[in-house]
Design a protein around this motif. Structure first.
Motif, PDB file in Angstrom:
ATOM      1  N   THR A   1      46.946  37.407  36.249  1.00  0.00           N
ATOM      2  CA  THR A   1      45.640  37.903  36.731  1.00  0.00           C
ATOM      3  C   THR A   1      45.133  38.833  35.360  1.00  0.00           C
TER       4      THR A   1
ATOM      5  N   SER B   1      47.522  51.673  37.287  1.00  0.00           N
ATOM      6  CA  SER B   1      48.818  52.034  37.664  1.00  0.00           C
ATOM      7  C   SER B   1      49.293  50.853  38.704  1.00  0.00           C
TER       8      SER B   1
ATOM      9  N   GLY C   1      49.995  46.724  40.178  1.00  0.00           N
ATOM     10  CA  GLY C   1      50.468  45.756  39.783  1.00  0.00           C
ATOM     11  C   GLY C   1      49.833  44.945  38.428  1.00  0.00           C
ATOM     12  N   VAL C   2      48.525  44.787  38.735  1.00  0.00           N
ATOM     13  CA  VAL C   2      47.880  44.047  37.704  1.00  0.00           C
ATOM     14  C   VAL C   2      47.459  45.158  36.501  1.00  0.00           C
TER      15      VAL C   2
ATOM     16  N   SER D   1      45.408  57.979  39.918  1.00  0.00           N
ATOM     17  CA  SER D   1      45.637  59.589  40.226  1.00  0.00           C
ATOM     18  C   SER D   1      46.355  60.572  39.663  1.00  0.00           C
TER      19      SER D   1
ATOM     20  N   ARG E   1      49.078  61.672  40.023  1.00  0.00           N
ATOM     21  CA  ARG E   1      50.518  61.380  40.084  1.00  0.00           C
ATOM     22  C   ARG E   1      50.894  60.408  39.118  1.00  0.00           C
ATOM     23  N   ASN E   2      50.073  59.348  38.695  1.00  0.00           N
ATOM     24  CA  ASN E   2      50.312  58.399  37.952  1.00  0.00           C
ATOM     25  C   ASN E   2      50.082  58.577  36.177  1.00  0.00           C
TER      26      ASN E   2
ATOM     27  N   TYR F   1      40.484  58.916  38.344  1.00  0.00           N
ATOM     28  CA  TYR F   1      39.124  58.009  39.100  1.00  0.00           C
ATOM     29  C   TYR F   1      38.104  59.063  40.117  1.00  0.00           C
TER      30      TYR F   1
ATOM     31  N   ALA G   1      40.413  46.514  38.252  1.00  0.00           N
ATOM     32  CA  ALA G   1      41.501  46.010  39.078  1.00  0.00           C
ATOM     33  C   ALA G   1      41.701  47.082  40.358  1.00  0.00           C
TER      34      ALA G   1
ATOM     35  N   ARG H   1      36.061  49.740  44.400  1.00  0.00           N
ATOM     36  CA  ARG H   1      35.624  51.114  44.732  1.00  0.00           C
ATOM     37  C   ARG H   1      34.874  52.004  43.777  1.00  0.00           C
TER      38      ARG H   1
ATOM     39  N   VAL I   1      38.259  41.734  39.153  1.00  0.00           N
ATOM     40  CA  VAL I   1      39.120  40.775  40.087  1.00  0.00           C
ATOM     41  C   VAL I   1      39.034  41.416  41.341  1.00  0.00           C
TER      42      VAL I   1
ATOM     43  N   VAL J   1      36.286  37.522  38.026  1.00  0.00           N
ATOM     44  CA  VAL J   1      37.312  36.600  37.464  1.00  0.00           C
ATOM     45  C   VAL J   1      38.191  36.345  38.700  1.00  0.00           C
TER      46      VAL J   1
ATOM     47  N   THR K   1      42.136  34.416  39.001  1.00  0.00           N
ATOM     48  CA  THR K   1      43.109  34.135  38.310  1.00  0.00           C
ATOM     49  C   THR K   1      43.489  32.638  37.675  1.00  0.00           C
TER      50      THR K   1
ATOM     51  N   HIS L   1      48.033  52.352  47.031  1.00  0.00           N
ATOM     52  CA  HIS L   1      48.807  53.470  46.266  1.00  0.00           C
ATOM     53  C   HIS L   1      50.085  52.959  45.628  1.00  0.00           C
ATOM     54  N   VAL L   2      50.320  51.681  45.543  1.00  0.00           N
ATOM     55  CA  VAL L   2      51.694  51.331  44.867  1.00  0.00           C
ATOM     56  C   VAL L   2      51.599  51.380  43.474  1.00  0.00           C
TER      57      VAL L   2
END
Ligand SMILES: NC(=O)c1ccc[n+]([C@@H]2O[C@H](COP(=O)([O-])OP(=O)(O)OC[C@H]3O[C@@H](n4cnc5c(N)ncnc54)[C@H](OP(=O)(O)O)[C@@H]3O)[C@@H](O)[C@H]2O)c1
Length: 302
Positions: free
Chosen positions: A128, A150, A152-153, A173, A175-176, A190, A212, A215, A234, A248, A250, A293-294
Motif C-alpha cells: 500500500t 508509525s 503499518g503503512v 503521537s 509516544r512514537n 497530529y 495513512a 481524521r 488510502v 489510492v 493498493t 494506535h498500533v
C-alpha cells in the motif's frame, strides 16, 4: 486445518477458530503452510460487513490477505516453486489459517534471515505504501508529509520515501516520536495546529503528502502542498473527492513485493511488530488493531 472463521457481521466476538477442510491448490496455484499472517484494519472492516470492490463473500468465511510460510503442495502448472520453499504472499481472504492456496504469481521468495512475523506482515501494508509513493512520484528533492507514520503503512512509507531520496515529516503521537526519528522522519504531533507544526519542522516547504491516517489529514495537506496531484490518501476517499486529491487503492504485484524484500535485504526497511499472537487469539489481535494506535503491525502465528 484450523482457521479464523467470521461467523457473522460484527465485533471481534464473531470470530471463531474452527476446523475447516484443507484447501487444495487448483491449476496455477500453490498451497502454503502458513507460519505468520498480518492483521490489517481492512480485516476488521470486512468482519463488520464492509466489502471492498470485487469481494462478495458472506459468512462463514476466513479472513486474512497477507502471509508467509512454506510451500506445501503444488497445483498443476504452478511454475518453478518447490515443496519446502519459504515464501511471502498475498490474496484477498483466507490467510488466517494453517494452510492457504494462492496464485503462484502472488508469491515471492522469503529471505532466509527474515523473521516469520515480519515476512507475514509485509505484503499488504508495505505494498500500500509502495503504491501510493509510486503514484505520487516521490524522489530526491521532495519533502514528503506522511500522516499516520508509525502505523503499518506509515512505517514502510517513511522508509521508502527516505530510500527514494526524500526528506520525510511524519505524524504520530509523542509516544512514537523517538520511533519516527529512528525510521528517518522528522516527527510532528497530529491534531489541532498540525499545518503550523509541519511548517516549523519543514521550513523549506512540503512537496507531497501521503495520508495513512484520515481524521483531518487531507485538510492539513491541502494547506501545505501546492499541487493536489501530489496528495494521496488510502483512507479518506470522501475527502479525496471533495478536495480533488488522489484516492489510492493498493495495487499488489510480485514485482512490487520483491522491491520491498530487496530494500529489507539491503538493511533499508525495518519492520516493526507490535504484537505476535497465536491464531487462537485472533479476536484479541482484532481488538488491538481496532485501537487505531498500533506501532507497526499485529501478526498471527501458526
Ligand atoms: N486503500 C487501501 O488499499 C489500503 C490498504 C491498506 C491500508 N489502508 C488503510 O490505511 C490506514 C493505515 O493502516 P495501518 O495498517 O497503518 O494501521 P492504523 O491502525 O490505521 O494505524 C495506526 C497508527 O496510526 C497512528 N494514528 C492514530 N491516529 C492518528 C491521527 N489522527 N493522525 C496520524 N496518525 C494517527 C497511530 O499512532 P499513535 O499511536 O501515535 O496515535 C498508529 O501508529 C488504515 O485506515 C487502513 O484501512 C488502505
Amino acid at each position: 486445518m484450523k482457521a479464523v472463521t467470521v461467523t457473522g457481521s460484527g465485533g471481534p466476538e464473531v470470530l471463531r477458530v474452527t476446523e475447516v477442510p484443507d484447501p487444495e491448490p487448483g491449476p496455477g496455484e500453490v498451497r502454503v503452510r502458513v507460519y505468520a499472517a498480518g492483521v490489517q484494519p481492512v480485516d476488521l472492516a470486512i468482519r463488520e460487513g464492509f466489502r471492498p470492490p470485487g469481494l462478495t463473500v458472506e459468512p462463514p468465511f476466513v479472513l486474512g490477505n497477507e502471509f508467509a510460510g512454506v510451500v506445501d503442495r503444488l497445483g498443476p502448472d504452478s511454475g518453478d516453486w518447490k515443496v519446502g520453499d519459504e515464501v511471502i504472499g498475498f490474496r484477498l481472504l483466507d490467510s488466517h489459517a494453517e494452510l492457504v492456496t494462492t496464485d503462484a504469481a502472488q508469491l515471492v521468495a522469503k529471505p532466509a534471515g527474515m523473521p516469520w512475523e515480519q515476512a507475514g506482515s509485509l505484503s499488504a501494508s508495505g505494498q500500500t505504501a509502495h503504491t501510493a509513493l509510486d503514484l505520487l512520484g516521490v524522489g530526491p528533492g521532495d519533502t514528503v508529509l506522511v500522516h499516520g507514520a508509525s502505523g503499518g503503512v506509515g512505517t514502510v512509507a517513511v522508509q521508502l520515501a527516505r530510500a527514494l531520496g526524500a526528506t520525510v515529516v511524519g505524524t504520530a503521537s509523542e509516544r512514537n516520536h523517538a520511533y519516527l526519528r529512528e525510521l528517518g522522519a522528522v516527527p510532528v504531533a497530529y491534531g489541532e495546529g498540525l499545518a503550523e507544526r509541519v511548517r516549523a519542522a519543514a521550513p523549506q516547504g512540503v512537496t507531497a503528502a501521503f495520508d495513512a491516517a484520515g481524521r483531518g489529514a487531507l485538510e492539513a495537506s491541502v494547506e501545505l502542498v501546492a499541487d493536489r496531484e501530489r496528495i494521496a490518501t488510502v483512507v479518506d476517499f470522501e475527502g479525496a473527492a471533495r478536495l480533488g486529491v488522489r484516492a489510492v487503492r493498493t495495487l499488489r504485484t510480485a514485482a512490487r513485493l520483491t522491491e520491498l524484500v530487496r530494500l529489507w535485504e539491503a538493511g533499508g526497511l525495518r519492520l516493526e511488530i507490535a504484537e505476535a499472537l497465536p491464531l487462537e487469539r485472533a479476536a484479541e489481535a482484532h481488538r488491538l488493531v481496532g485501537t487505531g494506535h498500533v506501532r507497526g503491525k499485529v501478526v498471527l502465528t501458526m
